[in-house]
Every structure is written in C-alpha cells, then in structure tokens.
Design a protein around this motif. Structure first.
Motif, PDB file in Angstrom:
ATOM      1  N   SER A 214      38.308  34.826  42.580  1.00  8.96           N
ATOM      2  CA  SER A 214      38.804  35.459  43.811  1.00  8.96           C
ATOM      3  C   SER A 214      37.686  36.319  44.381  1.00  8.96           C
ATOM      4  CB  SER A 214      40.052  36.311  43.542  1.00  8.96           C
ATOM      5  OG  SER A 214      39.755  37.342  42.614  1.00  8.96           O
ATOM      6  N   ALA A 217      40.673  41.621  47.518  1.00  6.72           N
ATOM      7  CA  ALA A 217      41.946  42.090  46.950  1.00  6.72           C
ATOM      8  C   ALA A 217      43.078  41.106  47.207  1.00  6.72           C
ATOM      9  CB  ALA A 217      42.291  43.461  47.527  1.00  6.72           C
ATOM     10  N   GLU A 219      42.870  37.858  47.724  1.00  5.97           N
ATOM     11  CA  GLU A 219      42.655  36.658  46.918  1.00  5.97           C
ATOM     12  C   GLU A 219      42.984  36.917  45.451  1.00  5.97           C
ATOM     13  OE1 GLU A 219      38.715  35.248  47.584  1.00  5.97           O
ATOM     14  OE2 GLU A 219      39.056  34.799  49.707  1.00  5.97           O
ATOM     15  N   THR A 220      42.688  38.131  44.988  1.00  4.14           N
ATOM     16  CA  THR A 220      43.019  38.486  43.610  1.00  4.14           C
ATOM     17  C   THR A 220      44.526  38.473  43.395  1.00  4.14           C
ATOM     18  OG1 THR A 220      41.013  39.824  43.351  1.00  4.14           O
ATOM     19  CG2 THR A 220      42.838  40.270  41.842  1.00  4.14           C
ATOM     20  N   GLN A 224      46.469  36.045  40.837  1.00  2.07           N
ATOM     21  CA  GLN A 224      47.318  36.616  39.784  1.00  2.07           C
ATOM     22  C   GLN A 224      48.731  36.042  39.851  1.00  2.07           C
ATOM     23  OE1 GLN A 224      46.762  40.777  40.683  1.00  2.07           O
ATOM     24  NE2 GLN A 224      45.128  41.022  39.152  1.00  2.07           N
ATOM     25  N   VAL A 235      42.489  35.742  35.567  1.00  2.00           N
ATOM     26  CA  VAL A 235      41.821  35.947  36.846  1.00  2.00           C
ATOM     27  C   VAL A 235      40.559  36.748  36.565  1.00  2.00           C
ATOM     28  CG1 VAL A 235      41.995  36.935  39.153  1.00  2.00           C
ATOM     29  CG2 VAL A 235      44.009  35.896  38.073  1.00  2.00           C
ATOM     30  N   PRO A 237      37.284  39.035  37.068  1.00  2.00           N
ATOM     31  CA  PRO A 237      36.913  40.108  37.995  1.00  2.00           C
ATOM     32  C   PRO A 237      35.848  39.617  38.964  1.00  2.00           C
ATOM     33  CG  PRO A 237      35.876  40.442  35.867  1.00  2.00           C
ATOM     34  CD  PRO A 237      36.820  39.290  35.693  1.00  2.00           C
ATOM     35  N   ARG A 238      35.731  40.290  40.088  1.00  2.00           N
ATOM     36  CA  ARG A 238      34.702  39.899  41.045  1.00  2.00           C
ATOM     37  C   ARG A 238      33.330  40.098  40.412  1.00  2.00           C
ATOM     38  NH1 ARG A 238      34.276  41.477  47.465  1.00  2.00           N
ATOM     39  NH2 ARG A 238      32.504  40.102  47.923  1.00  2.00           N
TER      40      ARG A 238
END
Length: 324
Positions: A214, A217, A219-220, A224, A235, A237-238
């Motif tokens: 993702s 935020a 997209e996260t 999720q 998922v 982290p960036r």
C-alpha cells in the motif's frame, strides 16, 4: 571519447521502469556513454538502480507546484538552473515529450532530441527540439522508448528488453510468498473484494503467504480490510522503492492492479499478473524476462477465473502439484 548524455524523464513509477531497457541499449551501443538522468525526487532511486546511469539529477516539480512562489521553491529552482547551465551535453534526450519536461529541456545545453509532432503525447513539445524523431504511438511503452533511443543515437537494437536490475536478482533466493498490489493511483482501477478473496484462496492453497502493498493511509486501510481474518496475510509497512524492489525480487508471484509496482515486478523477472480495468494494456503491457499476463481492458475488468487460470500457469509445477 566520452559521449555525455542527459535523459529527461521525470515520472511516473511505471513509466520510469519502462525506460530502463532503453538505457541498457544506449550503454550497449554508444561507446563510452556517460548517462545522466533528470527525475522527480520521489523516484530518484529508480535511475540509480541501473549500472549505466552516471548521475541522477532530482527535481521537485510536484512539490514546487503546490508552493511555486515560496522562498524554498524559488531557491531550489535557481539551484537547478545553475546546475544545468554548468553542464554541457552532447545529447539531451527528452523521453517524456510533455510541456513539463520542455521546461527542463530549455534549461539544458546540448543537442536536443525528442519526438516529432505526430509522435508526442503533447504535440507542442516537439517545437522545442533540434532533432525530432517519428515513433509509432500505439505500441508498448518499452518498445517506444527503445525505438526513440535507437533513433537518437543511430543504432538498431535487438533482443529482449534488459531492465538492468541485476543488482536485485543476482543470487536472490525465491521465497514462498505472493506479493499483492490491490491499490492504484485511481479508484476506477480497483477490483472487487470478492475477486481478490478468490485469488487469496488460490495462492494460500499453493502454500504461499501473502504480502500486501500500500502507498498511503487509504490504501493501507483497503489492504487491511482485504487481509482481515487471514493469518497468512500481512500488510507491509510503507517502504522505500529499493526495499520494495527487494521484496518483489524474492516473491514466488506478484498479482497487482495496473500500477508502477506491478510493472517493476515484471521488470525484475518475477511471475507477474496485472489486472487492467481503467486502461488498455496495448500501450503499457507488463514486460520482463519472466512470465507475465496483462489481463483485462478499459471498462472490461478480467474475471476472477481468468486471473486464477493465469496463476496456475505462472506458478512452478511443484507448487501446482502441492494443491492435490
């Protein structure tokens, strides 16, 4: 004698990945080529991956647009002008052909090459080049860029595209996980959650864990929600583009929407399945040294079954047999 070359192509992620084979071609056909590349600061890692790129010159046009007259923006643009003015190139090759790239081209010193009026996405850009080249529009982006570079330097390229990403793929072990990119830059590219769940079921039956990517935020949150209730899914982290490329390089398979990271996976040679819904794969198909499938069409998303069939073709035989 060194041939000093400046490449102008600032964005976006997928377009920059499509550029890499042209850089490999130039390095192979132009003796003692010294290649610099102007690129948007957010993507400056990508040109630096290629061993033939001498120097990356970052610009911040996206950031400057938001505060064009701020003291910081004006100072950074002045620094860029001075930097470019101090450099003399044999060839300045604009591989974007947009007015935003012309703004940069006009600050350079060297013979300026670009697309002619019938080939450029923004035809007005062609008026600012010293040498103009005709390249057919309706063909894959990788091919267009290779043809433009070949025309500018007078060679004929051969063979499959070399993305120059060996630093990620050399001596890299393939791990039992699938990378998923369920988000894209536009909401009209999104695929139904129920179809993603069918894909997740298939991949997990093949013994693969799931790593969802993702970029922001929203997209996260979407990722999720898709991964909820699946202990084999996480998922991520960036991460930086370089760290993301490392994750992709070790994946057993990648399934993603038409996004820059999906194209990067293909360039890395991993089995990659791209889901197209809001654009046509005619101009931007997945290309790379491994298995690729560019599925769907503008306004006609592929069915879940079509994607599942591609997964069966993409995965190694031992993984397919493990299902039974």
């Amino acid at each position: 004698m060194t041939t000093k070359i400046l490449i102008v192509r600032t964005s976006s992620l997928g377009d920059l990945v499509h550029m890499l084979p042209a850089i490999s071609d130039i390095a192979a056909h132009v003796p003692q080529a010294q290649i610099d590349w102007i690129v948007e600061e957010a993507f400056a890692e990508i040109p630096a991956w290629h061993p033939a790129v001498h120097e990356v010159i970052p610009v911040a046009h996206r950031r400057w647009r938001k505060q064009w007259w701020s003291a910081r923006s004006r100072a950074e643009r002045a620094e860029l002008r001075a930097n470019l003015k101090a450099r003399q190139y044999d060839v300045v090759l604009d591989m974007q052909a947009l007015m935003k790239s012309i703004w940069l081209v006009r600050q350079t010193k060297g013979l300026r090459h670009g697309l002619d009026i019938r080939s450029a996405r923004e035809p007005l850009a062609s008026f600012f080049y010293n040498v103009k080249h005709r390249v057919k529009f309706w063909q894959p982006a990788v091919t267009r860029q290779r043809e433009l570079a070949a025309a500018a330097f007078g060679y004929t390229y051969q063979g499959e595209p070399d993305f120059g990403l060996q630093s990620f793929t050399r001596n890299t072990a393939i791990e039992p996980y699938a990378v998923i990119m369920p988000s894209a830059s536009r909401d009209d590219k999104l695929w139904p959650a129920s179809d993603w769940q069918a894909v997740f079921d298939s991949l997990e039956k093949h013994g693969l864990t799931l790593k969802l990517l993702s970029g922001n935020a929203n997209e996260t949150m979407r990722a999720q929600a898709l991964a909820s209730g699946r202990p084999l899914a996480e998922v991520l982290p960036r991460m930086s583009l370089t760290d993301t490329a490392r994750v992709l390089a070790s994946a057993s398979i990648m399934v993603g929407l038409d996004s820059g990271l999906t194209h990067l996976s293909a360039g890395l040679g991993r089995p990659t399945i791209g889901i197209y819904k809001a654009s046509t794969p005619v101009r931007t198909p997945l290309q790379g040294p491994g298995y690729t499938a560019s599925l769907g069409e503008r306004d006609r998303a592929p069915s879940a079954q079509t994607v599942l069939s591609a997964i069966e073709q993409a995965l190694p035989r031992k993984n397919r047999e493990s299902v039974f």
